[in-house]
Design an enzyme around this catalytic site. Sequence first.
Site, PDB file in Angstrom:
ATOM      1  N   GLU A  64      43.827  37.798  46.021  1.00 43.95           N
ATOM      2  CA  GLU A  64      44.215  39.125  46.513  1.00 43.95           C
ATOM      3  C   GLU A  64      44.706  39.143  47.956  1.00 43.95           C
ATOM      4  O   GLU A  64      45.685  39.824  48.286  1.00 43.95           O
ATOM      5  CB  GLU A  64      43.042  40.107  46.349  1.00 43.95           C
ATOM      6  CG  GLU A  64      42.789  40.527  44.932  1.00 43.95           C
ATOM      7  CD  GLU A  64      42.147  39.439  44.091  1.00 43.95           C
ATOM      8  OE1 GLU A  64      42.293  39.484  42.846  1.00 43.95           O
ATOM      9  OE2 GLU A  64      41.490  38.546  44.671  1.00 43.95           O
ATOM     10  N   THR A  90      49.535  42.489  37.525  1.00 38.50           N
ATOM     11  CA  THR A  90      48.337  42.240  38.324  1.00 38.50           C
ATOM     12  C   THR A  90      47.838  40.810  38.207  1.00 38.50           C
ATOM     13  O   THR A  90      46.873  40.442  38.866  1.00 38.50           O
ATOM     14  CB  THR A  90      47.224  43.241  37.938  1.00 38.50           C
ATOM     15  OG1 THR A  90      46.227  43.267  38.949  1.00 38.50           O
ATOM     16  CG2 THR A  90      46.597  42.866  36.603  1.00 38.50           C
ATOM     17  N   ASP A 149      40.546  49.074  40.906  1.00 42.34           N
ATOM     18  CA  ASP A 149      41.675  48.506  41.641  1.00 42.34           C
ATOM     19  C   ASP A 149      43.046  48.639  40.986  1.00 42.34           C
ATOM     20  O   ASP A 149      43.933  49.346  41.454  1.00 42.34           O
ATOM     21  CB  ASP A 149      41.393  47.037  41.969  1.00 42.34           C
ATOM     22  CG  ASP A 149      40.791  46.249  40.813  1.00 42.34           C
ATOM     23  OD1 ASP A 149      40.805  46.745  39.681  1.00 42.34           O
ATOM     24  OD2 ASP A 149      40.313  45.119  41.053  1.00 42.34           O
ATOM     25  N   GLU A 179      42.131  41.550  29.991  1.00 45.11           N
ATOM     26  CA  GLU A 179      42.437  40.177  30.378  1.00 45.11           C
ATOM     27  C   GLU A 179      43.513  39.570  29.491  1.00 45.11           C
ATOM     28  O   GLU A 179      44.381  38.832  29.974  1.00 45.11           O
ATOM     29  CB  GLU A 179      41.161  39.322  30.324  1.00 45.11           C
ATOM     30  CG  GLU A 179      40.069  39.724  31.288  1.00 45.11           C
ATOM     31  CD  GLU A 179      40.377  39.358  32.725  1.00 45.11           C
ATOM     32  OE1 GLU A 179      39.590  39.730  33.609  1.00 45.11           O
ATOM     33  OE2 GLU A 179      41.408  38.703  32.985  1.00 45.11           O
TER      34      GLU A 179
END
Length: 571
Positions: free
Chosen positions: A445, A529, A311, A179
Amino acid sequence: MARSRLVTGHGIWKYFNPAYYHGRTMRLVLLFILFISVSMVAWDRQTRGQDHELEVSKLNKQALRLQRMLGDVKSVKEDATMRTLKSIKEDPVDAGRRQRVKEAMIHAWSSYEKYAWGKDELQPQTKDGVDNFGGLGATIIDALDTLYVMGLHKQFQKAREWVATSLDFDKDYDASMFETTIRVVGGLLSSYDLSGDKLFLEKAKDIADRLLPAWDTPSGIPYNIINLRHGNAHNPTWGGGDSNLAESGTEQLEFIALSQRTGDPEYQQKVEKVITVLNKNYPADGLLPVYINPDTAKPSYSTITFGGGGDSFYEYLLKVWVFGNKTLTVKHYRDMWEKSMNGLLSLVKKSTPSSFTYICEKSGSSLTHKMDELACFAPGMLALGSSGYDDPTQAKKFLTLAEELAWTCYNFYESTPTKLAGENYVFNSGSDMSVGASSNILRPETVESLFYLWRLTGNKTYQDWGWNIFEAFEKNSRIETGYVGLKDVNTGVKDNKMQSFFLAETLKYLYLLFSPATVIPLDEWVFNTEAHPLKIVPWKDQVNPGQSNSVQQRKPRVSLRKRRFGRMEHK
């Protein structure tokens, strides 16, 4: 003596005396010849000078004419480009929608400013802030590039001043390496690439240096938790001591970018070693379980998924290839990604009776017919990667799959009373799909994939779908003091959190969905991402650990992997 002869009447001056030539015909002839020769030389030099000036004048005129012609051509091209851009920008629907998204960003940001400035995230219902990420001002750093892209320069400058004066990484805090990388390192690097302000690069280097000890494991597979002050790294106990696939393989873009911008190869070497190690025993179907032993680099028995935990590992395989200019240097990333996409096909099923295409999870040899909303990044990834196939049939197949999955993800939203998607969906024979975990935490997403599909196909249907999702957020998640998620998409009961990624990702992708393709063009930028765009630049050669020099020179390596593991745990 010689000098006195030159100034006397008996020296050189006698040649100027007419009496010297009286009765001496030969002397007169020689004098005449000398006069003629000197005159011709003088005339020739004068003529040449005039000719030279004439030629220079002609060349200057030709240069001016060519310059004007070039200017005319450039002007025509610029006029044509501006006419095209103008026609796009002046589309009343796109312009109106884009402005509405910008206003949503202003509402979210001003609410954070008013009630939670300097905190990681805003709690709108209680009108206060909370530090979920060690007090690093996650919302500020996550939102920096969104503010910049939207032209909110006043807000951007205020955020920049906070970074300069208040952002401090020297904290006794056990941070998520993943993160912190995607939000903080990525957000700072993106702000640097967009603005050119070296403050952001210096801060990115500071936090990255504090994360580096996480890779000091026997295999090079990093630990997922690290103390920012002391550098002590470990894995969470709930993972059985193993490292998560996505959390260990989603630092490549950021750390490679940092090496390329600072000239320090260590960041790139650390993250590339992860890929080197995993590629040594990469499975035939390209699918890895979500847990990896950091001592041996061997996969543990665990779930295979394109949702949380797996993912962004696959996402970064593709994006490092793009970020590396699609050269031989990064071809192994593309090769690994294509192998994984062939494996993904084995997880793809269709529901009945409506034939919704979805991606299963896998444990051992058993398939679980469940799909996370997190996995809705996959349509965008497939669309982005489809054009890289040499075989047009393969390219078409994966683009079609992307479009089918996007339809399913859109119906995650359309199928609920609030028109907002739940956290995951279960597929049952004969009844299509039903909401599993029913919360919605403002995830990006699906709109991310709609953005990619719009950019790559030009199909305005994806804009309309995105607009419907935006209006559902406005109706159900907007309150006077910011935006909140829903505890239940069926009842509309609200939570008390404005996730930082709502500003970093969801609103940015929605804004870009209604912007011209010249705003952050996909051939010049790669989104990490967390939706932080990183500029594609020519790579400087780096040494890749674990290979012989000959192999390094022939095929230098890079790295890549996850998308967003355990958003519920970390967000």
